[in-house]
Motif scaffolding. Structure first.
Motif, PDB file in Angstrom:
ATOM      1  N   GLN A  37       0.830  -1.206   0.000  1.00 22.60           N
ATOM      2  CA  GLN A  37       0.000   0.000   0.000  1.00 22.60           C
ATOM      3  C   GLN A  37       0.864   1.256   0.000  1.00 22.60           C
ATOM      4  O   GLN A  37       0.620   2.196  -0.754  1.00 22.60           O
ATOM      5  CB  GLN A  37      -0.928  -0.004   1.204  1.00 22.60           C
ATOM      6  CG  GLN A  37      -1.838   1.209   1.243  1.00 22.60           C
ATOM      7  CD  GLN A  37      -2.814   1.171   2.408  1.00 22.60           C
ATOM      8  OE1 GLN A  37      -2.928   0.182   3.112  1.00 22.60           O
ATOM      9  NE2 GLN A  37      -3.520   2.259   2.610  1.00 22.60           N
ATOM     10  N   GLU A  38       1.890   1.263   0.832  1.00 19.93           N
ATOM     11  CA  GLU A  38       2.779   2.422   0.899  1.00 19.93           C
ATOM     12  C   GLU A  38       3.498   2.626  -0.434  1.00 19.93           C
ATOM     13  O   GLU A  38       3.647   3.751  -0.910  1.00 19.93           O
ATOM     14  CB  GLU A  38       3.795   2.247   2.031  1.00 19.93           C
ATOM     15  CG  GLU A  38       4.601   3.480   2.337  1.00 19.93           C
ATOM     16  CD  GLU A  38       3.777   4.653   2.839  1.00 19.93           C
ATOM     17  OE1 GLU A  38       4.159   5.799   2.530  1.00 19.93           O
ATOM     18  OE2 GLU A  38       2.757   4.451   3.520  1.00 19.93           O
ATOM     19  N   THR A  39       3.917   1.538  -1.043  1.00 20.01           N
ATOM     20  CA  THR A  39       4.594   1.602  -2.343  1.00 20.01           C
ATOM     21  C   THR A  39       3.663   2.161  -3.408  1.00 20.01           C
ATOM     22  O   THR A  39       4.052   3.033  -4.199  1.00 20.01           O
ATOM     23  CB  THR A  39       5.094   0.203  -2.754  1.00 20.01           C
ATOM     24  OG1 THR A  39       6.002  -0.274  -1.760  1.00 20.01           O
ATOM     25  CG2 THR A  39       5.773   0.235  -4.107  1.00 20.01           C
ATOM     26  N   THR A  62      11.883  -0.691  -6.925  1.00 20.95           N
ATOM     27  CA  THR A  62      12.878   0.178  -6.303  1.00 20.95           C
ATOM     28  C   THR A  62      12.240   1.018  -5.201  1.00 20.95           C
ATOM     29  O   THR A  62      12.809   1.173  -4.117  1.00 20.95           O
ATOM     30  CB  THR A  62      13.524   1.092  -7.358  1.00 20.95           C
ATOM     31  OG1 THR A  62      14.128   0.273  -8.359  1.00 20.95           O
ATOM     32  CG2 THR A  62      14.574   2.001  -6.746  1.00 20.95           C
ATOM     33  N   ILE A  63      11.061   1.548  -5.478  1.00 21.36           N
ATOM     34  CA  ILE A  63      10.341   2.314  -4.455  1.00 21.36           C
ATOM     35  C   ILE A  63      10.081   1.431  -3.239  1.00 21.36           C
ATOM     36  O   ILE A  63      10.294   1.841  -2.098  1.00 21.36           O
ATOM     37  CB  ILE A  63       9.007   2.870  -5.020  1.00 21.36           C
ATOM     38  CG1 ILE A  63       9.284   3.941  -6.076  1.00 21.36           C
ATOM     39  CG2 ILE A  63       8.126   3.422  -3.899  1.00 21.36           C
ATOM     40  CD1 ILE A  63       8.052   4.395  -6.842  1.00 21.36           C
ATOM     41  N   PHE A  68      11.036  -0.203   2.312  1.00 18.05           N
ATOM     42  CA  PHE A  68      11.282  -1.274   3.283  1.00 18.05           C
ATOM     43  C   PHE A  68      12.507  -0.949   4.138  1.00 18.05           C
ATOM     44  O   PHE A  68      12.464  -1.037   5.364  1.00 18.05           O
ATOM     45  CB  PHE A  68      11.472  -2.610   2.571  1.00 18.05           C
ATOM     46  CG  PHE A  68      11.882  -3.722   3.486  1.00 18.05           C
ATOM     47  CD1 PHE A  68      10.974  -4.280   4.376  1.00 18.05           C
ATOM     48  CD2 PHE A  68      13.179  -4.209   3.470  1.00 18.05           C
ATOM     49  CE1 PHE A  68      11.352  -5.307   5.233  1.00 18.05           C
ATOM     50  CE2 PHE A  68      13.560  -5.239   4.319  1.00 18.05           C
ATOM     51  CZ  PHE A  68      12.646  -5.783   5.203  1.00 18.05           C
ATOM     52  N   TYR A  69      13.607  -0.546   3.481  1.00 22.15           N
ATOM     53  CA  TYR A  69      14.815  -0.233   4.241  1.00 22.15           C
ATOM     54  C   TYR A  69      14.633   0.999   5.116  1.00 22.15           C
ATOM     55  O   TYR A  69      15.173   1.058   6.230  1.00 22.15           O
ATOM     56  CB  TYR A  69      16.027  -0.102   3.321  1.00 22.15           C
ATOM     57  CG  TYR A  69      16.501  -1.452   2.844  1.00 22.15           C
ATOM     58  CD1 TYR A  69      16.864  -2.449   3.738  1.00 22.15           C
ATOM     59  CD2 TYR A  69      16.553  -1.746   1.495  1.00 22.15           C
ATOM     60  CE1 TYR A  69      17.274  -3.687   3.315  1.00 22.15           C
ATOM     61  CE2 TYR A  69      16.968  -3.000   1.059  1.00 22.15           C
ATOM     62  CZ  TYR A  69      17.333  -3.963   1.975  1.00 22.15           C
ATOM     63  OH  TYR A  69      17.736  -5.199   1.550  1.00 22.15           O
ATOM     64  N   SER A  70      13.855   1.953   4.682  1.00 15.32           N
ATOM     65  CA  SER A  70      13.564   3.112   5.519  1.00 15.32           C
ATOM     66  C   SER A  70      12.794   2.692   6.770  1.00 15.32           C
ATOM     67  O   SER A  70      13.085   3.147   7.882  1.00 15.32           O
ATOM     68  CB  SER A  70      12.735   4.146   4.746  1.00 15.32           C
ATOM     69  OG  SER A  70      13.486   4.717   3.717  1.00 15.32           O
ATOM     70  N   GLN A  71      11.817   1.813   6.589  1.00 14.04           N
ATOM     71  CA  GLN A  71      11.047   1.316   7.731  1.00 14.04           C
ATOM     72  C   GLN A  71      11.933   0.524   8.691  1.00 14.04           C
ATOM     73  O   GLN A  71      11.791   0.639   9.906  1.00 14.04           O
ATOM     74  CB  GLN A  71       9.881   0.453   7.255  1.00 14.04           C
ATOM     75  CG  GLN A  71       8.784   1.214   6.577  1.00 14.04           C
ATOM     76  CD  GLN A  71       7.678   0.300   6.052  1.00 14.04           C
ATOM     77  OE1 GLN A  71       7.647  -0.897   6.309  1.00 14.04           O
ATOM     78  NE2 GLN A  71       6.748   0.891   5.300  1.00 14.04           N
ATOM     79  N   MET A  72      12.828  -0.274   8.144  1.00 14.40           N
ATOM     80  CA  MET A  72      13.708  -1.072   8.998  1.00 14.40           C
ATOM     81  C   MET A  72      14.640  -0.174   9.816  1.00 14.40           C
ATOM     82  O   MET A  72      14.887  -0.445  10.987  1.00 14.40           O
ATOM     83  CB  MET A  72      14.539  -2.052   8.146  1.00 14.40           C
ATOM     84  CG  MET A  72      13.713  -3.121   7.462  1.00 14.40           C
ATOM     85  SD  MET A  72      12.701  -4.087   8.609  1.00 14.40           S
ATOM     86  CE  MET A  72      13.967  -4.940   9.507  1.00 14.40           C
ATOM     87  N   ARG A  73      15.139   0.881   9.198  1.00 18.86           N
ATOM     88  CA  ARG A  73      15.993   1.812   9.949  1.00 18.86           C
ATOM     89  C   ARG A  73      15.209   2.455  11.091  1.00 18.86           C
ATOM     90  O   ARG A  73      15.717   2.609  12.194  1.00 18.86           O
ATOM     91  CB  ARG A  73      16.566   2.878   9.020  1.00 18.86           C
ATOM     92  CG  ARG A  73      17.740   2.400   8.183  1.00 18.86           C
ATOM     93  CD  ARG A  73      18.432   3.548   7.486  1.00 18.86           C
ATOM     94  NE  ARG A  73      17.583   4.248   6.550  1.00 18.86           N
ATOM     95  CZ  ARG A  73      17.378   3.889   5.280  1.00 18.86           C
ATOM     96  NH1 ARG A  73      17.969   2.824   4.811  1.00 18.86           N
ATOM     97  NH2 ARG A  73      16.594   4.591   4.494  1.00 18.86           N
ATOM     98  N   LYS A  74      13.962   2.833  10.820  1.00 19.95           N
ATOM     99  CA  LYS A  74      13.131   3.441  11.860  1.00 19.95           C
ATOM    100  C   LYS A  74      12.885   2.457  12.993  1.00 19.95           C
ATOM    101  O   LYS A  74      12.984   2.808  14.168  1.00 19.95           O
ATOM    102  CB  LYS A  74      11.796   3.898  11.274  1.00 19.95           C
ATOM    103  CG  LYS A  74      11.907   5.106  10.393  1.00 19.95           C
ATOM    104  CD  LYS A  74      10.558   5.453   9.793  1.00 19.95           C
ATOM    105  CE  LYS A  74      10.675   6.545   8.756  1.00 19.95           C
ATOM    106  NZ  LYS A  74       9.418   6.787   8.059  1.00 19.95           N
ATOM    107  N   ARG A  75      12.553   1.224  12.637  1.00 21.05           N
ATOM    108  CA  ARG A  75      12.300   0.207  13.668  1.00 21.05           C
ATOM    109  C   ARG A  75      13.548  -0.067  14.495  1.00 21.05           C
ATOM    110  O   ARG A  75      13.466  -0.328  15.686  1.00 21.05           O
ATOM    111  CB  ARG A  75      11.807  -1.087  13.033  1.00 21.05           C
ATOM    112  CG  ARG A  75      10.382  -1.025  12.619  1.00 21.05           C
ATOM    113  CD  ARG A  75       9.833  -2.409  12.285  1.00 21.05           C
ATOM    114  NE  ARG A  75       8.620  -2.235  11.529  1.00 21.05           N
ATOM    115  CZ  ARG A  75       8.450  -2.600  10.269  1.00 21.05           C
ATOM    116  NH1 ARG A  75       9.417  -3.199   9.622  1.00 21.05           N
ATOM    117  NH2 ARG A  75       7.314  -2.383   9.648  1.00 21.05           N
TER     118      ARG A  75
END
Length: 180
Positions: A37-39, A62-63, A68-75
Motif C-alpha cells: 500500500q505504501e509503495t 525500487t520504491i 522497506f529499508y527506511s522502515q527497517m531503519r526506523k524500527r
C-alpha cells in the motif's frame, strides 16, 4: 501532471508481483500488505517522475525496496532495552567467514563473461522473469536461460560449491550459537 489510464492499468497489473516481493522482505502478510500500500501510494504520488516507455515494475520495486529499508531503519531505532535483557539473549554467527565468502563470490562474479553476469543479475538478484530479462537484454528467452545456466555452473565450479551445505555457518558454530 495527471495520472494516465495506461499508468493506472499497468500499476494495477503488477500488484501481485509487488505483494510477492513484499512478502519476501517482510515475512508476514499484514506487513507485506502495508508495504504494498505504501509503495502504491508513493508511486501514485510520484507518477510524474516515471518515464514513459521504461520499466514500471522495476521502478515500483525500487520504491518498495527503499521504503522497506527506511522502515527497517526506523524500527531499529525504536527498540528499547535499557536493562540489557534483550541484548544478553543475542547470539550471532561469526561474520568473518561470510565476508570472505562474499568477497570470493564477488570476485567469481566479476570473472563471468559480461553477457552471463548480466543475465544472472537480472534473474537472480533483481527477480525478473526469463521473459522480462530477455526483453531487457534484447535476446530470445532460451538465450537468457542458457546464459544463466552457464553462469551458475561456472560460479559453482569457481567457488567449489557442491550443494546447499556449502552455504552458511558450519555445524560447530551452529550448535554453539543455537545453545541457550
Amino acid at each position: 501532471m495527471a495520472v494516465t489510464t495506461e499508468f493506472k492499468s499497468e500499476l494495477l497489473s503488477i500488484i501481485p508481483n509487488l505483494r510477492a516481493f513484499a512478502l519476501s522482505l517482510t515475512k508476514t502478510s499484514d506487513k507485506a500488505d502495508d508495504l504494498v500500500q505504501e509503495t502504491l501510494m508513493k508511486a501514485w504520488n510520484k507518477n510524474h517522475l516515471f518515464q514513459e516507455g521504461t520499466n514500471l515494475k522495476a521502478w515500483t520495486f525500487t520504491i518498495m525496496r527503499n521504503e522497506f529499508y527506511s522502515q527497517m531503519r526506523k524500527r531499529g531505532r525504536e527498540v528499547q532495552d535499557s536493562e540489557g535483557i534483550l541484548a544478553s539473549q543475542l547470539a550471532t554467527h561469526p561474520e568473518q567467514q561470510g565476508h570472505m565468502d562474499m568477497n570470493d563470490f564477488r570476485d567469481a562474479l566479476e570473472m563471468l563473461p559480461d553477457d552471463q553476469r548480466e543475465a544472472l543479475m537480472l534473474i537472480g538478484a533483481n527477480g525478473f522473469s526469463y521473459e522480462e530479462a530477455a526483453e531487457i537484454i534484447g535476446v530470445a528467452v532460451g538465450t537468457v536461460k542458457s546464459r544463466v545456466s552457464r553462469a551458475r555452473t561456472r560460479l559453482m565450479a569457481d567457488l567449489d560449491v557442491e550443494g546447499e551445505s556449502a552455504y552458511g555457518p558450519d555445524a560447530i558454530s551452529t550448535q554453539i550459537v543455537g545453545m541457550s
